[in-house]
Design a protein around this motif. Structure first.
Motif, mmCIF file in Angstrom:
data_model
loop_
_atom_site.group_PDB
_atom_site.id
_atom_site.type_symbol
_atom_site.label_atom_id
_atom_site.label_comp_id
_atom_site.label_asym_id
_atom_site.label_seq_id
_atom_site.Cartn_x
_atom_site.Cartn_y
_atom_site.Cartn_z
ATOM 1 N N LYS A 137 -7.615 2.772 8.600
ATOM 2 C CA LYS A 137 -6.180 2.863 8.848
ATOM 3 C C LYS A 137 -5.426 2.843 7.506
ATOM 4 C CE LYS A 137 -2.443 2.523 11.569
ATOM 5 N NZ LYS A 137 -1.486 2.269 10.546
ATOM 6 N N ASP A 138 -5.876 1.986 6.601
ATOM 7 C CA ASP A 138 -5.276 1.912 5.261
ATOM 8 C C ASP A 138 -5.314 3.274 4.578
ATOM 9 O OD1 ASP A 138 -4.672 -0.700 5.488
ATOM 10 O OD2 ASP A 138 -6.087 -1.449 3.987
ATOM 11 N N ILE A 139 -6.486 3.904 4.622
ATOM 12 C CA ILE A 139 -6.636 5.205 3.957
ATOM 13 C C ILE A 139 -5.740 6.250 4.602
ATOM 14 C CG2 ILE A 139 -8.251 7.111 3.534
ATOM 15 C CD1 ILE A 139 -10.188 5.251 2.526
ATOM 16 N N GLN A 140 -5.652 6.193 5.927
ATOM 17 C CA GLN A 140 -4.761 7.134 6.620
ATOM 18 C C GLN A 140 -3.308 6.918 6.210
ATOM 19 O OE1 GLN A 140 -5.933 6.281 10.602
ATOM 20 N NE2 GLN A 140 -7.419 7.959 10.703
ATOM 21 N N ASP A 141 -2.924 5.652 6.105
ATOM 22 C CA ASP A 141 -1.558 5.319 5.683
ATOM 23 C C ASP A 141 -1.274 5.854 4.284
ATOM 24 O OD1 ASP A 141 -0.897 4.072 7.981
ATOM 25 O OD2 ASP A 141 -1.073 2.016 7.237
ATOM 26 N N ILE A 142 -2.241 5.657 3.377
ATOM 27 C CA ILE A 142 -2.084 6.124 1.992
ATOM 28 C C ILE A 142 -1.859 7.634 1.975
ATOM 29 C CG2 ILE A 142 -3.277 6.449 -0.212
ATOM 30 C CD1 ILE A 142 -4.766 3.800 0.394
ATOM 31 N N LYS A 143 -2.720 8.331 2.714
ATOM 32 C CA LYS A 143 -2.640 9.791 2.758
ATOM 33 C C LYS A 143 -1.282 10.244 3.292
ATOM 34 C CE LYS A 143 -5.532 13.318 4.355
ATOM 35 N NZ LYS A 143 -6.453 13.725 5.410
ATOM 36 N N GLN A 144 -0.862 9.584 4.382
ATOM 37 C CA GLN A 144 0.392 9.970 5.019
ATOM 38 C C GLN A 144 1.586 9.732 4.089
ATOM 39 O OE1 GLN A 144 1.869 7.625 8.186
ATOM 40 N NE2 GLN A 144 3.439 9.140 8.601
ATOM 41 N N MET A 145 1.583 8.569 3.414
ATOM 42 C CA MET A 145 2.680 8.243 2.497
ATOM 43 C C MET A 145 2.741 9.220 1.334
ATOM 44 S SD MET A 145 4.942 6.110 2.847
ATOM 45 C CE MET A 145 5.172 5.866 4.578
ATOM 46 N N MET A 146 1.562 9.595 0.826
ATOM 47 C CA MET A 146 1.523 10.511 -0.307
ATOM 48 C C MET A 146 2.094 11.873 0.062
ATOM 49 S SD MET A 146 -2.029 9.706 -2.252
ATOM 50 C CE MET A 146 -2.133 8.349 -3.424
ATOM 51 N N LEU A 192 0.841 -1.194 0.000
ATOM 52 C CA LEU A 192 0.000 0.000 0.000
ATOM 53 C C LEU A 192 0.881 1.250 0.000
ATOM 54 C CD1 LEU A 192 -3.158 0.158 0.304
ATOM 55 C CD2 LEU A 192 -2.749 0.811 2.658
ATOM 56 N N GLY A 193 1.911 1.209 0.839
ATOM 57 C CA GLY A 193 2.844 2.333 0.938
ATOM 58 C C GLY A 193 3.581 2.560 -0.370
ATOM 59 N N ILE A 194 4.088 1.498 -0.972
ATOM 60 C CA ILE A 194 4.837 1.620 -2.233
ATOM 61 C C ILE A 194 3.962 2.278 -3.290
ATOM 62 C CG2 ILE A 194 5.944 0.342 -4.122
ATOM 63 C CD1 ILE A 194 6.607 -1.870 -2.033
ATOM 64 N N MET A 195 2.725 1.782 -3.414
ATOM 65 C CA MET A 195 1.824 2.334 -4.423
ATOM 66 C C MET A 195 1.495 3.800 -4.135
ATOM 67 S SD MET A 195 1.438 0.322 -6.867
ATOM 68 C CE MET A 195 0.194 1.160 -7.832
ATOM 69 N N SER A 196 1.268 4.135 -2.860
ATOM 70 C CA SER A 196 0.950 5.523 -2.503
ATOM 71 C C SER A 196 2.061 6.460 -2.940
ATOM 72 C CB SER A 196 0.758 5.670 -0.994
ATOM 73 O OG SER A 196 -0.159 4.740 -0.519
ATOM 74 N N VAL A 197 3.303 6.053 -2.665
ATOM 75 C CA VAL A 197 4.449 6.894 -3.036
ATOM 76 C C VAL A 197 4.529 7.042 -4.554
ATOM 77 C CG1 VAL A 197 6.965 7.066 -2.998
ATOM 78 C CG2 VAL A 197 5.764 6.294 -0.960
ATOM 79 N N LEU A 198 4.312 5.936 -5.263
ATOM 80 C CA LEU A 198 4.457 5.974 -6.724
ATOM 81 C C LEU A 198 3.280 6.653 -7.428
ATOM 82 C CD1 LEU A 198 6.098 2.511 -7.423
ATOM 83 C CD2 LEU A 198 7.184 4.744 -7.158
ATOM 84 N N MET A 199 2.172 6.817 -6.725
ATOM 85 C CA MET A 199 1.041 7.552 -7.309
ATOM 86 C C MET A 199 1.364 9.033 -7.421
ATOM 87 S SD MET A 199 -1.571 5.679 -8.108
ATOM 88 C CE MET A 199 -3.075 6.652 -8.101
ATOM 89 N N VAL A 200 2.107 9.557 -6.460
ATOM 90 C CA VAL A 200 2.334 11.010 -6.438
ATOM 91 C C VAL A 200 3.751 11.399 -6.843
ATOM 92 C CG1 VAL A 200 0.491 11.630 -4.843
ATOM 93 C CG2 VAL A 200 2.667 10.847 -3.926
ATOM 94 N N ASN A 201 4.627 10.407 -7.056
ATOM 95 C CA ASN A 201 5.975 10.705 -7.541
ATOM 96 C C ASN A 201 6.170 9.987 -8.876
ATOM 97 O OD1 ASN A 201 7.632 12.069 -5.210
ATOM 98 N ND2 ASN A 201 6.359 10.509 -4.262
#
Lengths: 98, 202
Positions: free
Chosen positions: B8-17, A18-27
């Motif tokens: 929690k997943d959504i919060q994690d996504i937001k934080q990572m972004m 989830l984290g990897i994808m989140s980072v790659l969505m905005v970078n």
């Protein structure tokens, strides 16, 4: 309800992926060390999760050399971005339903 | 139970972004200090001008050199202070000071800033002194605006304020020092304090 569950993507059902994808969505792209630092994971752990996402063709992995140092860059594919957006929408719907 | 996990997943996504695109360790306190340095610098400059009331300030003159020296010292002190305090805050937040977002922040801040700096030096060379204060304010504002995409949102409003001040200053040439006091002194103190109370004080 059933259709929403269908959109919950198993490939993203893990904190690190989830984290990897989140980072790659905005970078546009991110290298190994950037992901490692942001997610706070070990090398092996990160490598296995990026591999899993690559198998699904959600991310692209490019290996190159900067000087003599090997550098691995990751970027999200179009289908990966689409799948992730659908995953987020499904999550949102699930939460607002209840 | 399931719901909590998804939330929690959504919060994690937001934080990572946001974490991967924004450098959030910018210190508010260093803004306040930079503002205070600017006020002290402006006071020194006004004293210098007062003492040499009857001389024309020219590039070769001693007064002019002292004014430039004051401005330079203020700039260097501000940079050192903000670097040290930002590093401390980064350490506290567990963010590395030299990562992809801080690099992006710095590059996007420096392009308009250096453009403005060179522009101001060229104006100096062509003896267009009246526009130097407005130009420095406008380009500093543009630098903040440009950098704000990669850091705390408040920097954006600081940038807009500086740009407006710079434009007003064009109409009031001869009062450049006062606009500098407002723009680099008071604005930094106000926005630094806002950021300090919003993010730093816990």
């Amino acid at each position: 309800m059933k259709t929403i569950i269908q959109n919950i993507n198993k490939a993203f059902d893990h904190r690190i992926r989830l984290g990897i994808m989140s980072v790659l969505m905005v970078n546009e792209s991110a290298d190994f060390n950037m992901l490692k630092e942001l997610l706070g994971v070990t090398d092996g752990n990160l490598a296995s999760h990026t591999k899993a996402l690559e198998t699904e063709e959600y991310i692209r992995i490019e290996k190159q050399f900067i000087g003599k140092k090997p550098n691995t860059r990751y970027s999200a594919t179009t289908s990966g971005k689409k799948a992730f957006r659908e995953h987020i929408e499904a999550l949102e719907k699930l939460i607002t339903k209840t | 139970m399931e719901n909590e996990k998804y939330l929690k997943d959504i919060q994690d996504i937001k934080q990572m972004m946001s974490q991967s695109t924004q450098f959030i360790s910018l210190s508010g306190l260093s803004g306040i200090l930079a503002g205070i340095y600017a006020l002290i610098g402006a006071y020194i400059v006004s004293q210098l001008l007062e003492q040499n009331k009857y001389d024309v300030v020219i590039i070769e003159g001693r007064t002019f050199k002292l004014i430039v020296l004051t401005a330079f010292v203020v700039l260097v002190l501000s940079l050192i202070t903000s670097f040290i305090m930002t590093r401390q805050k980064a350490k506290r937040l567990g963010e590395s000071i030299w990562n992809a977002s801080s690099k992006r922040l710095l590059i996007n801040f420096c392009i308009p800033l250096f453009t403005g700096g060179i522009f101001a030096l060229l104006l100096l060379r062509h003896e267009v002194y009246g526009l130097i204060a407005p130009i420095t304010l406008i380009f500093y504002g543009l630098a903040c605006l440009n950098a704000s995409k990669y850091t705390l949102k408040d920097v954006r409003y600081l940038g807009i304020t500086e740009i407006i001040l710079g434009l007003i200053a064009v109409e009031f040439s001869g009062y450049g020092l006062y606009f500098w006091v407002i723009g680099f002194g008071i604005c930094h103190i106000v926005y630094g304090a806002v950021m300090y109370f919003k993010y730093d004080r816990n």
